[in-house]
Write an enzyme that holds these catalytic residues in place. Structure first.
Site, PDB file in Angstrom:
ATOM      1  N   VAL B 270      -5.198  -2.117  -3.482  1.00  0.00           N
ATOM      2  CA  VAL B 270      -5.094  -3.358  -2.725  1.00  0.00           C
ATOM      3  C   VAL B 270      -4.351  -4.357  -3.594  1.00  0.00           C
ATOM      4  CG1 VAL B 270      -6.418  -5.177  -1.580  1.00  0.00           C
ATOM      5  CG2 VAL B 270      -7.312  -2.859  -1.658  1.00  0.00           C
ATOM      6  N   GLY B 271      -3.653  -5.286  -2.972  1.00  0.00           N
ATOM      7  CA  GLY B 271      -3.040  -6.351  -3.751  1.00  0.00           C
ATOM      8  C   GLY B 271      -1.594  -6.556  -3.377  1.00  0.00           C
ATOM      9  N   VAL B 273       1.353  -5.818  -4.875  1.00  0.00           N
ATOM     10  CA  VAL B 273       2.318  -4.716  -4.926  1.00  0.00           C
ATOM     11  C   VAL B 273       2.089  -3.772  -3.751  1.00  0.00           C
ATOM     12  CG1 VAL B 273       3.124  -2.716  -6.224  1.00  0.00           C
ATOM     13  CG2 VAL B 273       2.560  -4.827  -7.435  1.00  0.00           C
ATOM     14  N   GLU B 294      -8.585   4.677   0.011  1.00  0.00           N
ATOM     15  CA  GLU B 294      -9.922   4.083  -0.057  1.00  0.00           C
ATOM     16  C   GLU B 294     -10.074   2.978   0.977  1.00  0.00           C
ATOM     17  OE1 GLU B 294     -10.539   2.643  -3.972  1.00  0.00           O
ATOM     18  OE2 GLU B 294     -11.000   4.604  -4.786  1.00  0.00           O
TER      19      GLU B 294
END
Lengths: 505, 505
Positions: B270-271, B273, B294
């Site tokens: 997640v995030g 990038v 996930e």
């Protein structure tokens, strides 16, 4: 050789294959500079001995190099003659040869140190290869063209599948009883892959030999070589003590109701501790044990004969002179209790996790938080390679690492503040055993691990300086894994300078 | 609450379960000091919000602590209210809360940082637990007593199986459309375990809810809480550049014939990038993509709607406010394209290896030989935990790690001579990507990796001092991974002392 084709019909039982027999002298000329060879063999068993020796002889006259892909370390032909002829420019996935190691550490041989289950995937994904020649030792070729391997399977099935050309070395001197102990299963390409259909270790779900595309067989050579015995690894006082501690741990797990007397399938490395453990099992409460390992060593046969082991599979034999001598009759007696599988299967995460294997492997050094170095000396010089230890440690039900608490007559503590290299992070390490005791790291936070490792596993002469480091690290730095970075490798540096890790000497 | 039992019959559709409804105020009194709680939730979705808030309120009045087992990090009730009430004495397997992190780094909270696939095995093996109470958020209870989870599954099935008592929080405010997207499969005990019967990611082989032993249900509480949105992670110039480089790598793999335009199932963290990568896929040649991850974040829904992603499974949603708002209709529209599974399945080595997943995860720092630290700052202070990165990196077909080349405005180089902590050894790392480029480590020896990482991925202002280290290490020490141990952490120490890793400043 004095062998005529008629004599071979019992061994090479398919007529088309029989037509492919050529002199070894011809076959070795097919190998050109820069070619990639995928060669059968895992530890000391199963290498195409005659071909490699002749290739090494050619290498003494001519200047050429090959990329050598194998199962693991090899016997005296590859990791002996070929190395001495300086034939190897690139090697994977594992080696254990002193000369080759030196060349690797000088940066002269390119060495890819891989998880042993993963070479097959790298080949399928075209990351390595393509293989110009698969060179595979065989016990026989069946009527319908199956290659019956010898005392190891290793990566032979994938080498044969992926190679452009195949050379088969049919060894007439091997026990015919090898036939029937192999179970060859090759997973499909990822994306169309089925589950590996093993539920119990003794399930047979493959073929008894390796299917061969006749068109790829460039030649078959005939040899008469003996299997190579391994040295005997007799326990000494310290390794016996380590084995005793490990057996106590297993006993304790039974007391706690977490294991039964049948334990769980066992993977063990090779060597003095492994032999002492297997030997100790002979007189234990353990029964109906299953071995699910990389290698089957002497002790496994002993335990089968003692009625303690009911079934054993691995990808290779690793046997002393005595057991090599009796192998023919041992195989005949125990054929239903012994199985060899490709290393992709023996080491497969899917299989190891499903079966819930208990693994034990050897560490070179361990840090106070339970991270394990099993490959590099001083963080720089590789010994052998990670081998299968990562495949097993990550996926095992119980992942055990053993090491004597010191090396070099006590000058080196194998438990240090900060390892100089990491192969297994503490996520993958459950139990650490030395001659002083064991620590069960499961369910412990890093600081708790440190306390227990120092007090229960470390050699007493190093404990005080370890406590000092740990206490200072907690005070000065704190954190989940307290360290003082500028002192983290002080023990290693002290050894380099003063010949001992004891800081007061 | 103003809810009467008649209103609940559509949600709690089994009469026996309906009888178990109790006020939350009563249920929280069941929790005693020292108890072990196994609580639903993975990232921000699926925690039993109302129960945990009330428990936290009780914790402000009373002095008690619990052991908290979860799926991963949690939402504002566990990793907010409970932490602030200082209720947590022991935590596993993952957290991402600043206050909790501080307590862990002070050694005040015992924290077991686990591979996310392995918590279930630890419970089965009686290494952790036993769980006194499983506390699980539910969307509904079916006629035949299946618990329909909400926006995550995480470890709920194993918590329910292993717990002595179960408290169910039925949340009336959740999209009813959650029902039907879950696929619950629980592996058998090791030793009697069958293969996980997934061949293709969209195969359904489990049940639509979690089977519950009614006798263990001590109470059901009713809540009306909203799902918790995650922050938006907009790309900045650097993360966009990293994403572009990663997409170029995938493109190159297609050119080389090693991937098709369908790629392989994708796992992404997640995030910023991750979002930039997903966003970049919208305008790429990639098509019919499968996500096997996930978490399902906003970008996955965008790609489904753009016709680029054909199917996605994960163990949890992680959605921004906008996508939380549209979740009800999104689920209705895409129910055949979205699936949630237990984290034991989404992260299972067996599944990841079989499917041949392409994984990408974020590194904190990377050494010149490709070893990755994804958890600890300066080798001592943990940030979050290893999470699922090890499950994926070890078993992925292509294991990618991304990081900006520097942190703290260039004062820290994320590529260093020697990482201060290792979570992923270079055996498990295939591709490293920064905003400057990528290195494909597959088939490279460590020295080759070092050269390429320095020249292609490192920030230019650090390259010269890295070259100096590497050259000196080769000269002075040599070896497979040349290092100078007393200078190995010099960059970190320089930063500690001078606020920058630039050695000349």
């Amino acid at each position: 050789m004095g062998v005529v084709l008629e004599d071979l019909q019992d061994t090479i039982r398919n007529k088309e294959f029989l037509k492919k027999v050529v002199p070894v002298e011809e076959a070795v000329t097919w190998i050109q500079d820069g070619m990639v060879l995928g060669v059968s063999g895992f530890a000391l068993f199963g290498e195409p001995k005659f071909f490699l020796q002749k290739l090494a002889e050619r290498g003494k006259q001519e200047n050429f190099k090959v990329d050598l892909y194998t199962g693991a370390s090899m016997g005296p032909s590859a990791d002996g003659a070929m190395v001495e002829s300086d034939l190897i420019g690139f090697r994977l996935p594992y080696q254990a040869n002193p000369i080759l190691r030196k060349q690797i550490n000088k940066g002269k041989v390119t060495y890819i140190d891989q998880h042993l289950s993963q070479t097959s995937e790298s080949l399928r994904q075209d990351i390595i290869g393509p293989i110009d020649y698969a060179v595979i030792e065989a016990t026989a070729i069946t009527e319908d063209g199956l290659l019956i391997p010898s005392g190891s399977i290793g990566n032979s099935p994938i080498f044969i599948e992926q190679a452009k050309n195949i050379i088969i070395e049919v060894n007439l001197n091997l026990p015919k009883e090898y036939e029937g102990i192999h179970d060859i299963y090759i997973p499909e390409l990822q994306g169309e892959r089925n589950p590996i259909p093993m539920k119990h270790p003794s399930d047979r779900f493959g073929e008894k030999g390796i299917r061969i595309d006749l068109d790829k067989v460039r030649g078959i050579i005939i040899s008469n070589e003996n299997d190579s015995p391994s040295p005997l690894f007799e326990p000494n006082e310290i390794t016996q003590e380590i084995a005793n501690n490990l057996l106590s741990f297993l006993d304790e797990e039974i007391e706690l109701g977490r294991l039964t007397e049948e334990l769980a399938p066992i993977q063990s490395g090779v060597g003095s501790v492994a032999n002492a453990v297997l030997s100790g099992m002979k007189h234990s409460r353990f029964k109906n044990i299953v071995i699910a390992s990389e290698v089957i060593q002497d002790g496994v046969f002993d335990l089968i004969e003692a009625g303690v082991v009911k079934f054993a599979y691995a990808t290779a034999f690793s046997l002393s002179e005595k057991r090599v001598a009796s192998l023919k009759s041992d195989l005949a007696k125990h054929q239903d209790k012994i199985m060899l599988r490709p290393q992709e299967i023996s080491n497969h995460p899917e299989v190891i996790r499903r079966l819930g294997i208990i693994s034990f492997n050897t560490a070179i050094e361990i840090d106070i938080y339970g991270n394990v170095n099993s490959t590099h000396i001083n963080g720089t010089h590789i010994m052998n390679g990670i081998g299968g230890s990562g495949d097993f440690a990550r996926n095992a039900k119980i992942s055990i690492f053993v090491t004597p608490s010191t090396a070099k007559d006590g000058k080196i503590s194998t438990i240090v503040p900060f390892v100089s290299h990491i192969d297994h992070t503490n996520h993958d390490v459950d139990i650490i055993v030395t001659e002083y005791g064991y620590v069960d790291m499961r369910g412990l936070a890093p600081r708790e691990i440190a306390e227990q490792l120092i007090e229960n596993c470390m050699h007493p002469i190093y404990r005080e300086q370890a406590r000092r480091y740990f206490e200072e690290a907690k005070q000065v730095s704190g954190g989940n894994t307290p360290h003082i970075l500028h002192k983290a490798h002080a023990w290693h540096l002290h050894f380099q300078k003063h010949g001992t890790m004891l800081l007061d000497e």
